[in-house]
Design a protein around this motif. Structure first.
Motif, short mmCIF file in Angstrom:
data_model
loop_
_atom_site.label_atom_id
_atom_site.label_comp_id
_atom_site.label_asym_id
_atom_site.label_seq_id
_atom_site.Cartn_x
_atom_site.Cartn_y
_atom_site.Cartn_z
N GLU A 121 0.93 -1.32 -0.16
CA GLU A 121 0.07 -0.13 -0.08
C GLU A 121 1.05 1.32 0.01
O GLU A 121 2.00 1.29 0.44
CB GLU A 121 -0.93 0.03 1.23
N TRP A 122 0.45 2.28 -0.50
CA TRP A 122 1.09 3.61 -0.79
C TRP A 122 0.27 4.67 -0.30
O TRP A 122 -1.11 4.65 -0.63
CB TRP A 122 1.77 3.73 -2.09
N GLN A 123 0.59 5.76 0.17
CA GLN A 123 0.04 7.02 0.41
C GLN A 123 0.85 8.04 -0.19
O GLN A 123 2.19 8.02 0.06
CB GLN A 123 -0.28 7.33 2.01
N ILE A 124 0.30 9.36 -0.41
CA ILE A 124 0.89 10.56 -0.88
C ILE A 124 0.28 11.69 -0.13
O ILE A 124 -1.29 11.62 -0.37
CB ILE A 124 1.06 10.79 -2.44
N ALA A 125 0.69 12.45 0.44
CA ALA A 125 0.03 13.45 1.19
C ALA A 125 0.66 14.98 1.14
O ALA A 125 1.81 15.08 0.68
CB ALA A 125 0.20 13.23 2.85
N ARG A 126 -0.05 16.07 1.52
CA ARG A 126 0.35 17.15 1.47
C ARG A 126 1.27 17.49 2.68
O ARG A 126 1.65 18.82 2.64
CB ARG A 126 -1.02 18.21 1.44
N ASP A 127 1.48 17.00 3.55
CA ASP A 127 2.18 17.29 4.69
C ASP A 127 2.89 16.11 5.19
O ASP A 127 2.52 14.97 4.95
CB ASP A 127 1.25 17.79 6.03
#
Length: 559
Positions: A121-127
């Motif tokens: 699983e992956w996530q990309i965030a603004r912070d």
């Protein structure tokens, strides 16, 4: 059992409250040169920080894997030993990369992963605290691709910073930082990038990468020789693994694992998106199209090329469009940074004719002047010239592996040239530079690696005539570690500066270069370290060189 990572309070994306679950990089700052330490996290909590985003799933890039799936894998050791990376930034997305390898130097090249596929699983965030997760998804890491992950993320905003991470089972990756390209019609005030090449693990420490990670750049361009294929033992305790010249897929996979285990290289990857292209040492020194560095082709070299390109793809943040098909790999491509810069990434290995006159340094080699000889191949050459002519960008950048400038290696009236460089393909070089002139291409700048030295030079219509028109500028940057400690100058440099008046600067220290582009000026800073045979060298700027928009050639040298 899971790895014993340090536990931290977890900050919920929806409420900001703290609970007893493990945090992921809550302490990570933008541009941190050290990737955040991974920690464990259960699946429910990982999904909770998606902020309601839709979780997507993509099959293995090589197609649907025949391998059985480990739905809830447990790892005896951290599977993210090779770090994380991002690459090929677009205005709306990037590629996110990692590779699972709890035993990175396993003798079979598997990284200790065995034959099962694993959901990642992956996530990309603004912070960096992942309170504002922008996108999330999952890919299947398969044994066919050495359990590498290439997640092509879209739907992002142009020209902004993001942070990303991965999860496999209960294990979390370090946190990486990336930045999307500006919108195609944006008019940025500045684009800043770094470029490097020639990182020989056995020759020196990658301290320059640690410094590069601390540079505030929009992207990093790596121009090749990411690994060296030989059995170099060296004398500094960084002998190559495996202890043979790489020829098989297993060999190349182990060699990449060794390089990518280096913490300084990991830091540079985690700090900014990379644009990568290979040169020769990713396969064999001075290979050319379908022949090896000795000019020998056939089934043996083809098998070696297939293995090397596959391992290269597995370990680089590349898009599916660059996945090799047999012995072929699509690497030349163009990335736009608003109206300020176009990056034309060329491939000078897969399509070139074999080196003239038996390779090496040659005097009076008539074959190098043969107009039928090619460096880029007809299709790539046409693609490059058409793209340069049609570009609306102020700066037309050519990311190139081997130097384009003429470099006479002999003092006095006799001329000697290296056959592996553009000097060995002089007619093809003239054809390209003539094409740039005829199409009215302005602000043409070539950035180059390979030569283990730094040179800044004007690109001339006729290099043997100092009064000839200047077509563009080339900035050749030194090796990151290949060749050992280096020096400010050497004997060859003295000859080059004396015999080649279009060269304006020369240095033989190790390091990298940064380039700062505005609508009016281009500045290249040569960043050097005094030694690489031991770690922790400081970095300084050896020289700064300027080009003015609309005025081809180097305008100023500050050293």
């Amino acid at each position: 059992m899971t790895s014993p990572h340090r536990r931290r309070p977890f900050i919920s994306a929806s409420t900001g409250s703290r609970d007893n679950c493990d945090a992921i990089g809550t302490h990570t700052l933008r541009r941190s040169p050290v990737p955040a330490s991974p920690s464990t996290l259960d699946r429910r909590r990982f999904l909770a920080v998606t902020g309601g985003g839709v979780l997507t799933f993509t099959a293995a890039l090589a197609g649907f894997s025949a391998a059985p799936v480990r739905a809830n894998p447990l790892f005896r050791d951290n599977p993210f030993t090779l770090g994380v990376a991002s690459g090929d930034p677009l205005p709306d997305g990037v590629v996110l990369w990692t590779r699972l390898a709890p035993e990175p130097l396993a003798a079979d090249g598997s990284g200790g992963m065995g034959g099962r596929a694993v959901p990642v699983e992956w996530q990309i965030a603004r912070d960096p605290q992942f309170r504002q997760v922008e996108r999330a998804g999952a890919v299947r890491a398969t044994p066919e691709l050495a359990h590498s992950v290439h997640a092509e993320v879209g739907g992002l905003e142009p020209g902004r910073d993001y942070w990303y991470r991965f999860r496999a089972g209960r294990e979390l990756s370090p946190v990486g930082h990336t930045r999307t390209a500006p919108a195609a019609d944006a008019r940025p005030d500045q684009v800043r990038f770094a470029y490097a090449s020639c990182q020989n693990y056995a020759d020196g420490y990658f301290t320059a990468h640690r410094h590069l990670a601390e540079e505030d750049v929009d992207l990093v361009v790596h121009l090749g020789d990411y690994i060296y294929e030989g059995p170099n033992v060296g004398t500094i305790g960084r002998a190559h693994l495996p202890a043979v010249e790489c020829r098989s897929l297993t060999d190349y996979r182990i060699r990449y694992s060794q390089y990518k285990s280096d913490p300084d290289l990991q830091a540079a990857h985690a700090a900014a998106p990379w644009i990568v292209v290979l040169d020769d040492h990713e396969i064999d020194n001075n290979w050319a199209d379908d022949v090896d560095g000795g000019g020998v082709g056939g089934a043996e070299f083809q098998a070696r090329r297939i293995a090397a390109l596959k391992a290269y793809y597995e370990n680089m943040p590349l898009r599916r469009a660059s996945m090799p098909v047999g012995p072929d790999m699509q690497l030349y491509r163009r990335l736009r940074y608003g109206t300020l810069a176009d990056f034309n990434v060329v491939d000078t290995r897969q399509y070139r004719d074999d080196q003239a006159c038996g390779d090496g340094r040659q005097i009076d080699c008539a074959d190098r002047l043969d107009p039928a000889r090619t460096m880029l191949g007809d299709a790539q050459e046409a693609w490059l010239l058409d793209g340069l002519a049609d570009s609306p960008a102020t700066w037309k950048v050519m990311a190139n592996q081997i130097f384009m400038m003429q470099a006479d290696h002999e003092a006095g009236p006799v001329q000697a040239f290296g056959m592996d460089t553009w000097d060995g393909y002089a007619a093809a070089r003239s054809r390209l530079l003539d094409g740039v002139r005829e199409r009215g291409v302005d602000n043409f700048v070539v950035v180059t690696g390979d030569a283990h030295r730094s040179v800044a030079a004007d690109l001339k219509a006729n290099f043997d005539d100092p009064g000839s028109a200047t077509v563009g500028t080339e900035f050749l940057a030194t090796s990151l570690s290949a060749g050992g400690d280096g020096a400010d100058q050497d004997a060859l440099g003295a000859v080059w500066l004396a015999e080649n008046p279009h060269m304006k600067f020369h240095n033989v220290q190790r390091g990298y270069a940064t380039c700062t582009l505005t609508p009016d000026t281009w500045r290249t800073d040569y960043r050097v370290v005094p030694y690489v045979r031991r770690p922790d060298a400081p970095v300084t700027t050896r020289a700064s060189l300027h080009v003015e928009a609309g005025v081809p050639g180097i305008a100023q040298v500050a050293s």
